[in-house]
Design an enzyme around this catalytic site. Structure first.
Site, PDB file in Angstrom:
ATOM      1  N   LYS A   1      15.478   0.492 -10.357  1.00 41.62           N
ATOM      2  CA  LYS A   1      16.569   1.279 -10.976  1.00 41.62           C
ATOM      3  C   LYS A   1      16.092   2.665 -11.394  1.00 41.62           C
ATOM      4  CE  LYS A   1      18.244  -2.993 -13.094  1.00 41.62           C
ATOM      5  NZ  LYS A   1      18.389  -3.694 -14.384  1.00 41.62           N
TER       6      LYS A   1
ATOM      7  N   ARG B   1      -1.047  -3.899 -10.409  1.00 41.97           N
ATOM      8  CA  ARG B   1      -1.274  -3.258  -9.099  1.00 41.97           C
ATOM      9  C   ARG B   1      -0.098  -2.320  -8.824  1.00 41.97           C
ATOM     10  NH1 ARG B   1      -3.126  -5.999  -3.507  1.00 41.97           N
ATOM     11  NH2 ARG B   1      -5.094  -5.751  -4.610  1.00 41.97           N
TER      12      ARG B   1
ATOM     13  N   ARG C   1      -5.052 -12.374  -2.493  1.00 39.27           N
ATOM     14  CA  ARG C   1      -6.243 -12.777  -3.244  1.00 39.27           C
ATOM     15  C   ARG C   1      -6.245 -12.275  -4.683  1.00 39.27           C
ATOM     16  NH1 ARG C   1      -7.237 -12.949   1.970  1.00 39.27           N
ATOM     17  NH2 ARG C   1      -6.061 -11.018   1.967  1.00 39.27           N
ATOM     18  N   THR C   2      -5.931 -11.004  -4.862  1.00 44.19           N
ATOM     19  CA  THR C   2      -6.086 -10.434  -6.197  1.00 44.19           C
ATOM     20  C   THR C   2      -5.125 -11.114  -7.179  1.00 44.19           C
ATOM     21  OG1 THR C   2      -6.723  -8.346  -5.193  1.00 44.19           O
ATOM     22  CG2 THR C   2      -6.144  -8.295  -7.523  1.00 44.19           C
TER      23      THR C   2
ATOM     24  N   HIS D   1     -10.144   0.026  -6.967  1.00 44.53           N
ATOM     25  CA  HIS D   1      -9.913  -1.419  -7.090  1.00 44.53           C
ATOM     26  C   HIS D   1     -11.139  -1.983  -7.812  1.00 44.53           C
ATOM     27  CE1 HIS D   1      -8.432  -5.324  -6.431  1.00 44.53           C
ATOM     28  NE2 HIS D   1      -8.147  -5.278  -5.135  1.00 44.53           N
TER      29      HIS D   1
HETATM   30  C1  NCD Z   1      -7.645  -4.904  -0.706  1.00 46.33           C
HETATM   31  C2  NCD Z   1      -6.667  -4.007  -1.436  1.00 46.33           C
HETATM   32  O1  NCD Z   1      -5.590  -4.440  -1.853  1.00 46.33           O
HETATM   33  O2  NCD Z   1      -7.047  -2.863  -1.630  1.00 46.33           O
HETATM   34  N1  NCD Z   1      -7.278  -6.256  -0.732  1.00 46.33           N
HETATM   35  C3  NCD Z   1      -7.770  -7.027  -1.749  1.00 46.33           C
HETATM   36  O3  NCD Z   1      -7.452  -6.818  -2.893  1.00 46.33           O
HETATM   37  N2  NCD Z   1      -8.646  -7.988  -1.429  1.00 46.33           N
HETATM   38  C4  NCD Z   1      -7.964  -4.441   0.653  1.00 46.33           C
HETATM   39  C5  NCD Z   1      -6.855  -4.136   1.592  1.00 46.33           C
HETATM   40  O4  NCD Z   1      -5.672  -4.375   1.334  1.00 46.33           O
HETATM   41  O5  NCD Z   1      -7.186  -3.648   2.675  1.00 46.33           O
END
Ligand code: NCD
Length: 339
Positions: A118, A140, A88-89, A168
Site C-alpha cells: 500500500k 530481508r 535457507r535463511t 548478508h
Molecule cells: C543468498 C542470498 O539471498 O543472498 N542466498 C542465501 O541466503 N543462502 C544467495 C543468493 O540468493 O544467490
C-alpha cells in the site's frame, strides 16, 4: 536504541591469534543490531562457534537434550519479515528460534502481503513492529541499506538477513563457521577464491569483509569485469592488509586454492539483463581436475547451473553441509542477541 556489536577490549586483537574456537573469558562480547559482516571480530566468532557446537550436540542428542534446548528461550518471540524470496535463511532462522522454544511471527513475500504493497515505508513498518516488543526482528529487504535504516528507528535488535546487493552478514558467519570447522578453527592464512556475480551477490561481499579480519588471507576474485567485486570491498581489504587479485580465469585461480566460494548470477538485480556468466564459470569435472585435494567447495545456494550436479559426489563439496551449519550458527546468534 541497542548498540551495534562491541567488546570490552580495545585495539585490534584479531590478528594476534589464528585459532579462535576458544572464547576468551575476559572479553565481554555484546551483540545488538546485526547489520554488516565488519561488525564481527575474533571474539564474536569465538563465542558464536562454541555456542553453535553446543547447540548442535544438544539438537543431535536424545529427548532430554532436545528438551533442554527447547526450554532455553520460552517466552521470547522473534519476528521474521522477508521482502525477498528465501529458503535457507528464513527457514533456518525460524527453525533455530522454534528449537530454542521461541515463538515466531513471520511474513514472507512482505512486498506483496504487508502494507508495503500500500506504499508504507520500511521505517514505518519497523516502528510498528518495535511497538510489539519482539526480542529480535529478522529482516530481508530488496534495498541496499534497508537494515541500517530500520535499525535507526528501532530498539528491537534488527538482524540483516540480506539487504539487496548490500550485505548478508549472517550468511558470512555461517560461511566462516564452515571454514573454521574444516581448517581446525583457523580463518587465516588461507587462499580463498570467491567467484560468480560479485557485483550484485551480497554473500560474496560479506564473506570477503569477514575474512579480511583474519591474518594472511589471500582472496582471488573470479568474474567477468562487469560483475567484479565492488571498490568498497577492495578498500576494506586494503585497510586490513588482506592481499587480493581479480581475474576471469577460473581454472588458474583454482589451482592453488584452499576454499572455493562460488555464487550464482543475481538475475533479479542485473541492470543489463543480457549479461551472463558462461560455462567457463561453471564448476564441473574439468575444474575438479585442477583443484587441490584438500580444498573445499562452498556456495551459499541456490545454485542455478554454476556447479554441475557431478560435483555433489566429490569429497570436496561442502555446500549442503554449509547450509546445515547455518541452523546451528543462527541458533547461536539468536541466543546471543536475545540473551
Ligand atoms: C543468498 C542470498 O539471498 O543472498 N542466498 C542465501 O541466503 N543462502 C544467495 C543468493 O540468493 O544467490
Amino acid at each position: 536504541m541497542s548498540s551495534a556489536l562491541g567488546s570490552q577490549q580495545t585495539g585490534d586483537t584479531s590478528f594476534e591469534r589464528d585459532v579462535f574456537l576458544i572464547p576468551d573469558p575476559n572479553v565481554d562480547v555484546r551483540f545488538g543490531h546485526i547489520l554488516s559482516a565488519d561488525l564481527f571480530g575474533h571474539d564474536h566468532l569465538a563465542v558464536l562457534f562454541e555456542r553453535a557446537e553446543k547447540f548442535r550436540e544438544l539438537d543431535m542428542g536424545d529427548a532430554a537434550d532436545r528438551a533442554e534446548l527447547a526450554a532455553l528461550h520460552v517466552g521470547r518471540q522473534v519476528c521474521s519479515l522477508f521482502y525477498e524470496p528465501s529458503t535457507r535463511t528464513r527457514l533456518s532462522f525460524e527453525t533455530a528460534a522454534v528449537k530454542m522454544g521461541m515463538g515466531v511471527v513471520s511474513t514472507e513475500a512482505a512486498e506483496q502481503f504487508s502494507s508495503a504493497a500500500k506504499g508504507e515505508t520500511i521505517e514505518d513498518t519497523i516502528r510498528v513492529l518495535d511497538e510489539y516488543n519482539y526480542d529480535a526482528i529478522v529482516l530481508r529487504h530488496n534495498e541496499k541499506g534497508a537494515a541500517v535504516r530500520a535499525s535507526e528507528v528501532c530498539d528491537t535488535p534488527i538482524i540483516n538477513a540480506g539487504d539487496g546487493a548490500g550485505e548478508h552478514p549472517t550468511q558470512s558467519l555461517l560461511d566462516a563457521y564452515t571454514i573454521a570447522r574444516e581448517f581446525d578453527g583457523q580463518l587465516g592464512g588461507l587462499n580463498i577464491v570467491i567467484g560468480g556475480d560479485l557485483r550484485y551477490g551480497r554473500t560474496a561481499r560479506s564473506i570477503a569483509k569477514l575474512l579480511s579480519q583474519f591474518p594472511d588471507n589471500h582472496i582471488t576474485f573470479v568474474s567477468v569485469p562487469e560483475l567484479q567485486i565492488g571498490e568498497d570491498i577492495l578498500r576494506t581489504l586494503e585497510q586490513t592488509g588482506t592481499t587480493y587479485q581479480k581475474t576471469d580465469d577460473m581454472l588458474d585461480a583454482f589451482s592453488d586454492a584452499d576454499v572455493i566460494y562460488w555464487t550464482r548470477l543475481q538475475k533479479e538485480r542485473l541492470e543489463n539483463p543480457s549479461l551472463i556468466l558462461d560455462e567457463s564459470f561453471t564448476i564441473d569435472n574439468r575444474a575438479l581436475g585442477v583443484l587441490p585435494q584438500n580444498a573445499i567447495i562452498m556456495h551459499p545456494l541456490p545454485r542455478v547451473g554454476e556447479i554441475a550436479p557431478e560435483v555433489d559426489a566429490d569429497p570436496r563439496a561442502r555446500y549442503f553441509e554449509q547450509a546445515g551449519n547455518g541452523l546451528y550458527l543462527r541458533m547461536a546468534l539468536l541466543h546471543e542477541v536475545v540473551s
